[in-house]
Design a protein around this motif. Sequence first.
Motif, mmCIF file in Angstrom:
data_model
loop_
_atom_site.group_PDB
_atom_site.id
_atom_site.type_symbol
_atom_site.label_atom_id
_atom_site.label_comp_id
_atom_site.label_asym_id
_atom_site.label_seq_id
_atom_site.Cartn_x
_atom_site.Cartn_y
_atom_site.Cartn_z
ATOM 1 N N ALA A 15 -1.964 -12.926 -24.833
ATOM 2 C CA ALA A 15 -3.188 -13.729 -24.742
ATOM 3 C C ALA A 15 -2.994 -14.869 -23.738
ATOM 4 O O ALA A 15 -3.871 -15.159 -22.920
ATOM 5 C CB ALA A 15 -3.566 -14.280 -26.108
ATOM 6 N N VAL A 16 -1.820 -15.495 -23.788
ATOM 7 C CA VAL A 16 -1.537 -16.593 -22.857
ATOM 8 C C VAL A 16 -1.529 -16.068 -21.415
ATOM 9 O O VAL A 16 -2.119 -16.671 -20.515
ATOM 10 C CB VAL A 16 -0.191 -17.270 -23.184
ATOM 11 N N SER A 34 -4.851 -15.701 -20.126
ATOM 12 C CA SER A 34 -5.635 -16.932 -20.008
ATOM 13 C C SER A 34 -5.591 -17.519 -18.601
ATOM 14 O O SER A 34 -6.335 -18.444 -18.296
ATOM 15 C CB SER A 34 -5.155 -17.971 -21.030
ATOM 16 N N ILE A 78 -6.384 -21.081 -23.660
ATOM 17 C CA ILE A 78 -5.366 -20.627 -24.612
ATOM 18 C C ILE A 78 -4.010 -21.303 -24.351
ATOM 19 O O ILE A 78 -3.382 -21.851 -25.257
ATOM 20 C CB ILE A 78 -5.209 -19.092 -24.558
ATOM 21 N N THR A 102 -4.224 -25.062 -25.094
ATOM 22 C CA THR A 102 -4.339 -25.323 -26.528
ATOM 23 C C THR A 102 -2.957 -25.273 -27.178
ATOM 24 O O THR A 102 -2.559 -26.185 -27.902
ATOM 25 C CB THR A 102 -5.245 -24.278 -27.216
ATOM 26 N N ILE A 112 -10.274 -22.674 -26.890
ATOM 27 C CA ILE A 112 -9.950 -22.652 -28.319
ATOM 28 C C ILE A 112 -10.334 -23.973 -28.994
ATOM 29 O O ILE A 112 -11.234 -24.014 -29.804
ATOM 30 C CB ILE A 112 -8.445 -22.381 -28.549
#
Length: 449
Positions: free
Chosen positions: A359-360, A363, A378, A381, A372
């Motif tokens: 996910a990172v 991003s 991401i 955050t 987020i």
Amino acid sequence: MQHRGAWKNRWTFMLATAGSAIGLGNIWKLPYMIGVNGGSAFVLVFIACIFFVGIPLMMTEIMLGRRAQKNPFNAMQQLALEANASTYWKYLGAAGMLAGVLILGFYSVIGGWVLSYIAVSTQGTFHNISATQSAQNFEVLLNSPITLIFWHSLFMVMTMSVVARGVSAGLEKANNILIPALFAILLILLGYSMSVGDMHAAYQFMFTFDFTKITPVAVLSALGHAFFSLSLGMGAVMVYGSYLQRNVSIAKTTIYIAIADTMLGLLVGLAIYSLVFANHLAPNAGPGLIFQTLPIAFGHMPGGSFIAVLFFTLVAFAAWTSAISLVEPTIAWVVENTQVKRTHATLVLGIAIWLLGIAVSLSFSTWKTVTIIFGLGIFDTLDKLTSTIMLPLGGLMMAIFAGYVMKKNHLQDELNLKRKAYQIWTVTNNYVAPIAIFAVFIYLLGLVS
Ligand code: PHE
């Protein structure tokens, strides 16, 4: 207690803890944070945070681990029982484990950037590179999710395969060579930057302290980074302390580590900023800073490709030894409390963090617009949530526990300090550090509401 490893001697503990502290925080994060937060104002506050908050709390955290000889969750539970306090304190250990997992979610992606730069360096790509080309190369990397995920995966496999075997096997020896080697190569880099860069401008940028330039946000970031850089507030140092023998001086070890850690970061900063100013680059480039500026140096110095490979390899090692300490609290907890094997626990946790890292990685491109909390993406955050909130809060609670919950004779017994030193520790642990952290949080609450 046959599950538990132990350090062979004080030196291996010191190297392992230094290995945890010295990592991307010094080489990648500190330099760009200095630039983003206005240079010297940030540096000054950062140094103050290391001395008045970082050093006393590192002593506290090691002390808690060594007294209990257990993973952070069980350690806090046992110490609370010993002090006749509520066993809810154990959740402090749990919060630390979570912080470690969240940090590794992005740390591993940056570790992947470093690995990819080793690969790129071997191809001589940096030869005679211009500042614009270097910045473009980095942009291309950020916008290639598959490449990012590939290197992040490799970094995760490296990390988890060491954790699966247990910290005291193998890693100790590696640290012995790597940390001195990292310092040596930094000196080469610094020498080069001095001869071609604008060291004067770098020095002024970082060290002409102008108190009027200090902003609340810089203070917040500096405090958070002191925790991040020394690996404090989440149990990494506590779990390493739990493998430590009784006869080692906590104070001395802590001071050596904190000084080495801070010096290293500041030296990288000087090397980088003298290149930044000589090449008319922006000091506030953000997380890409070292990846954009250092190739320029490597591309123009004699033997640059070789030095680049060496440099990024050492950074990768430094990141690796830190990454291991991010998951060790959780793995130690599973191993000491359940029947699950160390290898299985490592695999499951590794997969969870790997997914987070994907996910990172996304991003920076495909999921760039996903936010987020507080409109942060991401990566931001995870970074802000852990560094500026979870770690300082964890440290605050540990300080309160040691200073106000534990019995004085237990403290004295474990810290084993001379009278004067004990007084200094008490004042910083009981008053200075908690008040500083508290003040920063109050400010943060004001910002949010
Ligand atoms: N101190 C490490 C670094 O500077 C990062 C880290 C943070 C490791 C918290 C463990 C715990 O890179």
